[in-house]
Design a protein around this motif. Structure first.
Motif, PDB file in Angstrom:
ATOM      1  N   LEU A   8       9.006  -5.536 -11.602  1.00  0.00           N
ATOM      2  CA  LEU A   8       8.421  -4.537 -10.716  1.00  0.00           C
ATOM      3  C   LEU A   8       6.936  -4.345 -11.027  1.00  0.00           C
ATOM      4  O   LEU A   8       6.095  -4.320 -10.130  1.00  0.00           O
ATOM      5  N   ARG A   9       6.618  -4.259 -12.305  1.00  0.00           N
ATOM      6  CA  ARG A   9       5.212  -4.131 -12.717  1.00  0.00           C
ATOM      7  C   ARG A   9       4.400  -5.354 -12.297  1.00  0.00           C
ATOM      8  O   ARG A   9       3.273  -5.228 -11.828  1.00  0.00           O
ATOM      9  N   ARG A  10       4.970  -6.537 -12.469  1.00  0.00           N
ATOM     10  CA  ARG A  10       4.253  -7.769 -12.099  1.00  0.00           C
ATOM     11  C   ARG A  10       3.986  -7.816 -10.599  1.00  0.00           C
ATOM     12  O   ARG A  10       2.895  -8.182 -10.168  1.00  0.00           O
ATOM     13  N   VAL A  11       4.990  -7.454  -9.800  1.00  0.00           N
ATOM     14  CA  VAL A  11       4.832  -7.475  -8.346  1.00  0.00           C
ATOM     15  C   VAL A  11       3.763  -6.472  -7.911  1.00  0.00           C
ATOM     16  O   VAL A  11       2.870  -6.793  -7.128  1.00  0.00           O
ATOM     17  N   VAL A  12       3.841  -5.269  -8.427  1.00  0.00           N
ATOM     18  CA  VAL A  12       2.879  -4.230  -8.060  1.00  0.00           C
ATOM     19  C   VAL A  12       1.470  -4.617  -8.504  1.00  0.00           C
ATOM     20  O   VAL A  12       0.492  -4.338  -7.810  1.00  0.00           O
ATOM     21  N   SER A  13       1.341  -5.319  -9.642  1.00  0.00           N
ATOM     22  CA  SER A  13       0.018  -5.739 -10.120  1.00  0.00           C
ATOM     23  C   SER A  13      -0.652  -6.731  -9.179  1.00  0.00           C
ATOM     24  O   SER A  13      -1.855  -6.965  -9.281  1.00  0.00           O
ATOM     25  N   CYS A  14       0.102  -7.296  -8.265  1.00  0.00           N
ATOM     26  CA  CYS A  14      -0.469  -8.236  -7.293  1.00  0.00           C
ATOM     27  C   CYS A  14      -1.260  -7.521  -6.198  1.00  0.00           C
ATOM     28  O   CYS A  14      -2.055  -8.157  -5.507  1.00  0.00           O
ATOM     29  N   ILE A  15      -1.050  -6.205  -6.032  1.00  0.00           N
ATOM     30  CA  ILE A  15      -1.722  -5.511  -4.928  1.00  0.00           C
ATOM     31  C   ILE A  15      -2.488  -4.256  -5.351  1.00  0.00           C
ATOM     32  O   ILE A  15      -3.242  -3.720  -4.559  1.00  0.00           O
ATOM     33  N   THR A  16      -2.308  -3.777  -6.589  1.00  0.00           N
ATOM     34  CA  THR A  16      -3.051  -2.602  -7.045  1.00  0.00           C
ATOM     35  C   THR A  16      -3.192  -2.630  -8.565  1.00  0.00           C
ATOM     36  O   THR A  16      -2.348  -3.195  -9.256  1.00  0.00           O
ATOM     37  N   ARG A  17      -4.241  -1.989  -9.029  1.00  0.00           N
ATOM     38  CA  ARG A  17      -4.433  -1.842 -10.478  1.00  0.00           C
ATOM     39  C   ARG A  17      -3.780  -0.554 -10.986  1.00  0.00           C
ATOM     40  O   ARG A  17      -3.754  -0.295 -12.180  1.00  0.00           O
ATOM     41  N   SER A  18      -3.263   0.255 -10.084  1.00  0.00           N
ATOM     42  CA  SER A  18      -2.550   1.475 -10.481  1.00  0.00           C
ATOM     43  C   SER A  18      -1.286   1.088 -11.228  1.00  0.00           C
ATOM     44  O   SER A  18      -0.671   0.066 -10.932  1.00  0.00           O
ATOM     45  N   ILE A  19      -0.894   1.910 -12.170  1.00  0.00           N
ATOM     46  CA  ILE A  19       0.274   1.593 -12.980  1.00  0.00           C
ATOM     47  C   ILE A  19       1.494   2.369 -12.493  1.00  0.00           C
ATOM     48  O   ILE A  19       1.379   3.394 -11.827  1.00  0.00           O
ATOM     49  N   LEU A  20       2.651   1.867 -12.865  1.00  0.00           N
ATOM     50  CA  LEU A  20       3.901   2.541 -12.516  1.00  0.00           C
ATOM     51  C   LEU A  20       4.142   3.697 -13.468  1.00  0.00           C
ATOM     52  O   LEU A  20       3.914   3.584 -14.674  1.00  0.00           O
ATOM     53  N   ASP A  21       4.614   4.794 -12.924  1.00  0.00           N
ATOM     54  CA  ASP A  21       4.964   5.966 -13.704  1.00  0.00           C
ATOM     55  C   ASP A  21       6.477   6.145 -13.624  1.00  0.00           C
ATOM     56  O   ASP A  21       7.022   6.337 -12.534  1.00  0.00           O
ATOM     57  N   VAL A  22       7.139   6.039 -14.770  1.00  0.00           N
ATOM     58  CA  VAL A  22       8.590   6.222 -14.835  1.00  0.00           C
ATOM     59  C   VAL A  22       8.850   7.687 -15.125  1.00  0.00           C
ATOM     60  O   VAL A  22       8.372   8.227 -16.119  1.00  0.00           O
ATOM     61  N   ARG A  23       9.605   8.322 -14.241  1.00  0.00           N
ATOM     62  CA  ARG A  23       9.897   9.756 -14.398  1.00  0.00           C
ATOM     63  C   ARG A  23      11.392   9.953 -14.579  1.00  0.00           C
ATOM     64  O   ARG A  23      12.177   9.474 -13.784  1.00  0.00           O
ATOM     65  N   GLY A  24      11.746  10.656 -15.606  1.00  0.00           N
ATOM     66  CA  GLY A  24      13.146  10.958 -15.833  1.00  0.00           C
ATOM     67  C   GLY A  24      13.734  10.222 -17.004  1.00  0.00           C
ATOM     68  O   GLY A  24      14.564  10.746 -17.703  1.00  0.00           O
ATOM     69  N   GLY A  25      13.322   9.003 -17.215  1.00  0.00           N
ATOM     70  CA  GLY A  25      13.758   8.347 -18.422  1.00  0.00           C
ATOM     71  C   GLY A  25      14.493   7.048 -18.259  1.00  0.00           C
ATOM     72  O   GLY A  25      14.566   6.469 -17.192  1.00  0.00           O
ATOM     73  N   ASP A 152      -1.683 -15.897  -7.895  1.00  0.00           N
ATOM     74  CA  ASP A 152      -0.307 -16.370  -8.039  1.00  0.00           C
ATOM     75  C   ASP A 152       0.709 -15.398  -7.441  1.00  0.00           C
ATOM     76  O   ASP A 152       1.890 -15.458  -7.744  1.00  0.00           O
ATOM     77  N   TRP A 153       0.274 -14.535  -6.539  1.00  0.00           N
ATOM     78  CA  TRP A 153       1.150 -13.491  -6.010  1.00  0.00           C
ATOM     79  C   TRP A 153       2.425 -14.065  -5.390  1.00  0.00           C
ATOM     80  O   TRP A 153       3.504 -13.510  -5.587  1.00  0.00           O
ATOM     81  N   ALA A 154       2.324 -15.151  -4.660  1.00  0.00           N
ATOM     82  CA  ALA A 154       3.515 -15.714  -4.000  1.00  0.00           C
ATOM     83  C   ALA A 154       4.544 -16.168  -5.036  1.00  0.00           C
ATOM     84  O   ALA A 154       5.751 -15.954  -4.852  1.00  0.00           O
ATOM     85  N   ASP A 155       4.082 -16.772  -6.126  1.00  0.00           N
ATOM     86  CA  ASP A 155       4.996 -17.190  -7.192  1.00  0.00           C
ATOM     87  C   ASP A 155       5.612 -15.983  -7.887  1.00  0.00           C
ATOM     88  O   ASP A 155       6.811 -15.985  -8.197  1.00  0.00           O
ATOM     89  N   VAL A 156       4.809 -14.963  -8.140  1.00  0.00           N
ATOM     90  CA  VAL A 156       5.307 -13.741  -8.778  1.00  0.00           C
ATOM     91  C   VAL A 156       6.378 -13.101  -7.906  1.00  0.00           C
ATOM     92  O   VAL A 156       7.445 -12.718  -8.384  1.00  0.00           O
ATOM     93  N   PHE A 157       6.110 -13.003  -6.602  1.00  0.00           N
ATOM     94  CA  PHE A 157       7.075 -12.409  -5.674  1.00  0.00           C
ATOM     95  C   PHE A 157       8.356 -13.224  -5.617  1.00  0.00           C
ATOM     96  O   PHE A 157       9.449 -12.668  -5.621  1.00  0.00           O
ATOM     97  N   ALA A 158       8.226 -14.548  -5.544  1.00  0.00           N
ATOM     98  CA  ALA A 158       9.408 -15.413  -5.444  1.00  0.00           C
ATOM     99  C   ALA A 158      10.288 -15.283  -6.690  1.00  0.00           C
ATOM    100  O   ALA A 158      11.511 -15.180  -6.581  1.00  0.00           O
ATOM    101  N   GLU A 159       9.662 -15.270  -7.861  1.00  0.00           N
ATOM    102  CA  GLU A 159      10.432 -15.139  -9.101  1.00  0.00           C
ATOM    103  C   GLU A 159      11.121 -13.773  -9.177  1.00  0.00           C
ATOM    104  O   GLU A 159      12.302 -13.685  -9.516  1.00  0.00           O
TER     105      GLU A 159
END
Length: 171
Positions: A8-25, A152-159
């Motif tokens: 999920l982090r790798r896919v999101v890194s293909c379109i934004t530099r914002s990071i994922l925030d995990v809430r709840g645990g 390499d976004w297409a490869d990241v998405f495919a994987e």
């Protein structure tokens, strides 16, 4: 959790530099946890369309049936949206089977950011199948001309899509 978050982090890194925030645990609970980009506000995306991404994914940590001691992350709900530069919704994919809404199936909303719509279409819950974040972000890049930040976004998405399809519990 890392098997869920890493792709999920790798896919999101293909379109934004914002990071994922995990809430709840990272633990089992009766109430779903959530992961979102940054503070949950839509983030700007590169490209000529000046689009913004709104992303919230609710999940549960569940023990695998018939495999005591084995755990997996299961999707409880999702809200994936592309907004215009004024944060008007263009399109949004929702799935919230256990929410307050009587609409329990995966669906698409078209919003005012899509332009002038018939009133009945703007209020409609257009049925879809369940959508992965990889499919949604591929749509943003290919059809809405969001500029990927990685070559390499297409490869990241495919994987990531392949891993997602291998571990999902629905077809």
């Amino acid at each position: 959790m890392e098997s869920f978050l890493r792709p999920l982090r790798r896919v999101v890194s293909c379109i934004t530099r914002s990071i994922l925030d995990v809430r709840g645990g990272y633990h089992p609970s009766k109430k779903p946890h959530s992961v979102m980009i940054g503070d949950g506000s839509p983030v700007p995306l590169a490209g000529t369309g000046r689009l913004r991404l709104d992303f919230v994914h609710h999940y549960n940590v569940i023990e695998m049936p018939n495999q005591p001691g084995s755990w997996k992350v299961g999707t409880a709900a999702y809200f994936y949206a592309l907004n215009d530069s004024d944060d008007r919704e263009i399109l949004t994919y929702h799935w919230h089977p256990d929410g307050r809404s009587p609409i329990r199936f995966p669906h698409l909303h078209l919003g005012s950011g899509a332009g002038r719509l018939r009133l009945d279409l703007a209020a409609a819950h257009c049925p879809t199948g369940r959508i992965s974040i990889e499919e949604f972000l591929r749509l943003a890049i290919v059809d809405f001309r969001v500029e990927p930040l990685r070559q390499d976004w297409a490869d990241v998405f495919a994987e990531a899509q392949q891993d997602f399809e291998r571990w999902r519990t629905w077809s």
